[in-house]
Motif scaffolding. Structure first.
Motif, PDB file in Angstrom:
ATOM      1  N   UNK A 179       0.842  -1.197   0.000  1.00 35.82           N
ATOM      2  CA  UNK A 179       0.000   0.000   0.000  1.00 35.82           C
ATOM      3  C   UNK A 179       0.879   1.250   0.000  1.00 35.82           C
ATOM      4  N   UNK A 180       0.581   2.175  -0.889  1.00 38.37           N
ATOM      5  CA  UNK A 180       1.319   3.439  -0.917  1.00 38.37           C
ATOM      6  C   UNK A 180       0.882   4.321   0.253  1.00 38.37           C
ATOM      7  N   UNK A 181       1.773   5.172   0.693  1.00 43.57           N
ATOM      8  CA  UNK A 181       1.383   6.166   1.695  1.00 43.57           C
ATOM      9  C   UNK A 181       0.589   7.258   0.992  1.00 43.57           C
ATOM     10  N   UNK A 182      -0.234   7.958   1.733  1.00 40.11           N
ATOM     11  CA  UNK A 182      -1.041   9.023   1.139  1.00 40.11           C
ATOM     12  C   UNK A 182      -0.159  10.092   0.519  1.00 40.11           C
ATOM     13  N   UNK A 183       0.954  10.391   1.167  1.00 47.06           N
ATOM     14  CA  UNK A 183       1.820  11.462   0.663  1.00 47.06           C
ATOM     15  C   UNK A 183       2.594  11.058  -0.594  1.00 47.06           C
ATOM     16  N   UNK A 184       2.744   9.766  -0.858  1.00 47.29           N
ATOM     17  CA  UNK A 184       3.511   9.319  -2.022  1.00 47.29           C
ATOM     18  C   UNK A 184       2.659   8.852  -3.198  1.00 47.29           C
ATOM     19  N   UNK A 185       1.367   8.761  -3.026  1.00 42.41           N
ATOM     20  CA  UNK A 185       0.508   8.197  -4.064  1.00 42.41           C
ATOM     21  C   UNK A 185       0.558   8.976  -5.370  1.00 42.41           C
ATOM     22  N   UNK A 186       0.398  10.274  -5.320  1.00 40.23           N
ATOM     23  CA  UNK A 186       0.410  11.086  -6.553  1.00 40.23           C
ATOM     24  C   UNK A 186       1.769  11.018  -7.246  1.00 40.23           C
TER      25      UNK A 186
END
Length: 79
Positions: A64-71
């Protein structure tokens, strides 16, 4: 986990050192504890509003990606 399916425990500072020695075009840090190699990413799905689920070749669990790294990950994987 490496390609031989061995798990290796590293501290965050060790992971940062490893990340600094890798080609950023090939490897991406998806969260605090996991790096992925672009050629081993098999499938990407939306996990929730701000994260992605990544299926890696040879690994049963999804990462799962972190929210800060998703974009940033989305842009990186399309390059």
């Amino acid at each position: 986990m490496d390609t031989a399916r061995k798990k290796c425990l590293l501290s965050e500072s060790n992971l940062k050192e490893i990340e600094n020695n890798l080609h950023l075009s090939e490897f991406f840090r998806i969260n605090r504890s996991e790096l992925v190699h672009k050629k081993h990413v098999e499938k990407i799905e939306r996990y929730n509003k701000n994260t992605l689920s990544i299926k890696v070749k040879g690994v049963n669990a999804h990462l799962i990606t972190s929210q800060s790294n998703t974009a940033i990950f989305r842009k990186w994987i399309e390059e």
